[in-house]
Design a protein around this motif. Structure first.
Motif, mmCIF file in Angstrom:
data_model
loop_
_atom_site.group_PDB
_atom_site.id
_atom_site.type_symbol
_atom_site.label_atom_id
_atom_site.label_comp_id
_atom_site.label_asym_id
_atom_site.label_seq_id
_atom_site.Cartn_x
_atom_site.Cartn_y
_atom_site.Cartn_z
ATOM 1 N N LYS A 202 0.818 -1.212 0.000
ATOM 2 C CA LYS A 202 0.000 0.000 0.000
ATOM 3 C C LYS A 202 0.857 1.271 0.000
ATOM 4 C CE LYS A 202 -4.507 0.881 0.913
ATOM 5 N NZ LYS A 202 -5.468 0.826 -0.133
ATOM 6 N N ASN A 203 0.487 2.218 -0.848
ATOM 7 C CA ASN A 203 1.153 3.505 -0.893
ATOM 8 C C ASN A 203 1.093 4.164 0.484
ATOM 9 O OD1 ASN A 203 2.462 5.705 -2.084
ATOM 10 N ND2 ASN A 203 0.536 6.714 -2.540
ATOM 11 N N ILE B 44 21.260 3.492 -7.469
ATOM 12 C CA ILE B 44 19.829 3.230 -7.306
ATOM 13 C C ILE B 44 19.396 2.249 -8.390
ATOM 14 C CG2 ILE B 44 17.499 4.205 -7.418
ATOM 15 C CD1 ILE B 44 18.761 6.929 -6.593
ATOM 16 N N LEU B 45 18.724 1.190 -7.972
ATOM 17 C CA LEU B 45 18.030 0.278 -8.886
ATOM 18 C C LEU B 45 16.549 0.454 -8.579
ATOM 19 C CD1 LEU B 45 20.389 -2.808 -8.477
ATOM 20 C CD2 LEU B 45 20.277 -1.243 -10.438
ATOM 21 N N TRP B 46 15.827 1.128 -9.465
ATOM 22 C CA TRP B 46 14.428 1.484 -9.252
ATOM 23 C C TRP B 46 13.558 0.326 -9.712
ATOM 24 C CZ3 TRP B 46 12.346 6.756 -11.475
ATOM 25 C CH2 TRP B 46 11.098 7.048 -10.920
ATOM 26 N N LEU B 47 12.714 -0.175 -8.818
ATOM 27 C CA LEU B 47 11.912 -1.360 -9.086
ATOM 28 C C LEU B 47 10.519 -1.023 -9.605
ATOM 29 C CD1 LEU B 47 12.799 -3.543 -5.971
ATOM 30 C CD2 LEU B 47 13.962 -3.401 -8.185
ATOM 31 N N CYS B 48 10.000 -1.931 -10.417
ATOM 32 C CA CYS B 48 8.641 -1.832 -10.941
ATOM 33 C C CYS B 48 7.965 -3.179 -10.729
ATOM 34 C CB CYS B 48 8.691 -1.492 -12.433
ATOM 35 S SG CYS B 48 7.067 -1.183 -13.161
ATOM 36 N N GLY B 49 6.745 -3.159 -10.212
ATOM 37 C CA GLY B 49 5.987 -4.389 -9.995
ATOM 38 C C GLY B 49 5.504 -4.992 -11.296
ATOM 39 N N ARG C 162 1.484 -3.511 -8.790
ATOM 40 C CA ARG C 162 1.465 -2.669 -9.992
ATOM 41 C C ARG C 162 0.079 -2.057 -10.152
ATOM 42 N NH1 ARG C 162 4.716 -3.171 -15.153
ATOM 43 N NH2 ARG C 162 3.674 -1.711 -16.521
ATOM 44 N N GLY C 163 0.051 -0.745 -10.352
ATOM 45 C CA GLY C 163 -1.205 -0.040 -10.570
ATOM 46 C C GLY C 163 -1.863 0.416 -9.284
ATOM 47 N N GLY C 164 -2.752 1.365 -9.430
ATOM 48 C CA GLY C 164 -3.552 1.845 -8.303
ATOM 49 C C GLY C 164 -2.732 2.277 -7.101
ATOM 50 N N ASP C 165 -3.209 1.887 -5.933
ATOM 51 C CA ASP C 165 -2.610 2.297 -4.657
ATOM 52 C C ASP C 165 -1.521 1.338 -4.180
ATOM 53 O OD1 ASP C 165 -2.483 4.198 -2.636
ATOM 54 O OD2 ASP C 165 -3.895 3.121 -1.353
ATOM 55 N N VAL C 166 -1.084 0.425 -5.068
ATOM 56 C CA VAL C 166 -0.069 -0.568 -4.686
ATOM 57 C C VAL C 166 1.090 -0.603 -5.677
ATOM 58 C CG1 VAL C 166 -1.669 -2.040 -3.406
ATOM 59 C CG2 VAL C 166 -1.355 -2.420 -5.855
ATOM 60 N N ASP C 167 1.345 0.491 -6.370
ATOM 61 C CA ASP C 167 2.328 0.511 -7.441
ATOM 62 C C ASP C 167 3.745 0.748 -6.919
ATOM 63 O OD1 ASP C 167 2.107 0.805 -10.671
ATOM 64 O OD2 ASP C 167 3.858 1.843 -9.846
ATOM 65 N N PHE D 194 6.586 1.086 -8.461
ATOM 66 C CA PHE D 194 7.323 2.126 -9.176
ATOM 67 C C PHE D 194 6.909 3.512 -8.695
ATOM 68 C CE2 PHE D 194 8.135 4.815 -12.970
ATOM 69 C CZ PHE D 194 9.494 4.582 -13.104
ATOM 70 N N ARG D 195 5.621 3.762 -8.589
ATOM 71 C CA ARG D 195 5.130 5.067 -8.130
ATOM 72 C C ARG D 195 5.401 5.306 -6.651
ATOM 73 N NH1 ARG D 195 -0.681 5.016 -10.248
ATOM 74 N NH2 ARG D 195 -0.185 3.481 -11.813
ATOM 75 N N ARG D 196 5.675 4.233 -5.906
ATOM 76 C CA ARG D 196 6.053 4.365 -4.495
ATOM 77 C C ARG D 196 7.549 4.668 -4.339
ATOM 78 N NH1 ARG D 196 4.953 -0.616 -1.194
ATOM 79 N NH2 ARG D 196 5.774 0.765 0.407
ATOM 80 N N PHE D 197 8.284 4.666 -5.457
ATOM 81 C CA PHE D 197 9.722 4.942 -5.446
ATOM 82 C C PHE D 197 10.470 3.926 -4.577
ATOM 83 C CE2 PHE D 197 7.468 8.973 -6.085
ATOM 84 C CZ PHE D 197 7.907 9.276 -7.362
ATOM 85 N N ILE D 198 10.226 2.648 -4.849
ATOM 86 C CA ILE D 198 10.917 1.578 -4.129
ATOM 87 C C ILE D 198 12.189 1.235 -4.893
ATOM 88 C CG2 ILE D 198 10.794 -0.812 -3.307
ATOM 89 C CD1 ILE D 198 8.960 1.094 -1.732
ATOM 90 N N TYR D 199 13.326 1.338 -4.197
ATOM 91 C CA TYR D 199 14.637 1.129 -4.794
ATOM 92 C C TYR D 199 15.419 0.069 -4.033
ATOM 93 C CZ TYR D 199 13.853 6.218 -5.647
ATOM 94 O OH TYR D 199 13.345 7.451 -5.950
ATOM 95 N N ILE D 200 16.421 -0.440 -4.701
ATOM 96 C CA ILE D 200 17.570 -1.067 -4.051
ATOM 97 C C ILE D 200 18.627 0.023 -4.103
ATOM 98 C CG2 ILE D 200 19.306 -2.889 -4.183
ATOM 99 C CD1 ILE D 200 17.215 -4.543 -5.826
ATOM 100 N N HIS D 201 19.167 0.414 -2.953
ATOM 101 C CA HIS D 201 20.120 1.535 -2.943
ATOM 102 C C HIS D 201 21.119 1.415 -1.810
ATOM 103 C CE1 HIS D 201 18.357 3.702 0.532
ATOM 104 N NE2 HIS D 201 17.178 3.355 0.042
ATOM 105 N N GLY D 202 22.182 2.199 -1.916
ATOM 106 C CA GLY D 202 23.189 2.259 -0.864
ATOM 107 C C GLY D 202 22.698 3.095 0.301
ATOM 108 N N THR D 203 23.299 2.844 1.459
ATOM 109 C CA THR D 203 22.952 3.539 2.692
ATOM 110 C C THR D 203 24.240 3.768 3.478
ATOM 111 O OG1 THR D 203 21.285 3.524 4.472
ATOM 112 C CG2 THR D 203 22.553 1.503 4.175
ATOM 113 N N PRO D 204 24.248 4.660 4.469
ATOM 114 C CA PRO D 204 25.475 4.849 5.241
ATOM 115 C C PRO D 204 25.994 3.521 5.811
ATOM 116 C CG PRO D 204 23.927 6.584 5.747
ATOM 117 C CD PRO D 204 23.191 5.587 4.894
ATOM 118 N N ASP D 205 27.297 3.344 5.742
ATOM 119 C CA ASP D 205 27.897 2.100 6.227
ATOM 120 C C ASP D 205 27.727 1.913 7.730
ATOM 121 O OD1 ASP D 205 28.670 1.214 3.691
ATOM 122 O OD2 ASP D 205 30.512 2.388 3.765
#
Length: 166
Positions: free
Chosen positions: A45-46, A100-105, A112-117, A119-130
């Motif tokens: 859910k968004n 950043i690796l930006w994911l799409c359902g 995918r779509g509607g309130d559960v998307d 990609f539109r939620r900006f869900i990534y695989i990304h680096g973070t502080p060590d």
């Protein structure tokens, strides 16, 4: 990496053991990394702050050629390089670093779509502080990785690589 190379690889993120595994077409492991998924658990859910489950793919690769610890906001490099002093200046900032690796359902109505998307939620695989722990859920929904690990993964995958979050 070519589009056909990406189709032969799969990323599997296992919430239960907070790991990401890259496998070849035969399912043989190529690499395994510790990750940190959402503190709020799983969900699509968004606005939930949860990590979405199901079948996804890499829709965009962001950060090629940027130095390690590059800081991103809105998927764009800010010109900053993460450091302890920068973190002290911006307490509470959700750091997105290095790549950043930006994911799409791929599953309509689930991620995918509607309130559960995804990609539109900006869900990534990304680096973070060590300094951030791996192996325990602490993100706001994304999949966090060590900077050297996300840079390694980034070089191995391409747009279209399947991602399964289970």
């Amino acid at each position: 990496m070519s589009q056909s190379s990406a189709a032969r690889l799969t990323i599997t993120i296992r919430i239960a053991d907070q790991s990401l595994e890259l496998t070849d077409a035969a399912g043989a492991p190529l690499a395994r990394y510790p990750v940190s998924t959402a503190l709020n658990g799983t969900g699509e859910k968004n606005g939930s702050g949860c990590t979405p489950l199901g079948r996804h793919y890499i829709r965009a690769r962001i950060g090629s050629g940027q130095p390690i610890h590059t800081v991103y906001r809105g998927r764009r490099p800010t010109g900053e390089i993460y450091s302890a002093s920068l973190a002290h200046e911006h307490p509470g900032r959700d750091w997105i670093l290095s790549r950043i690796l930006w994911l799409c359902g791929k599953e309509s109505g689930r991620n995918r779509g509607g309130d559960v998307d995804t990609f539109r939620r900006f869900i990534y695989i990304h680096g973070t502080p060590d300094s951030e722990p791996m192996g325990e859920p602490r993100s706001h929904g994304c999949i966090r990785m060590r900077n050297t690990d996300v840079m390694d993964l980034f070089e191995r995958v391409d747009v279209g690589t399947p991602v399964i979050i289970e």
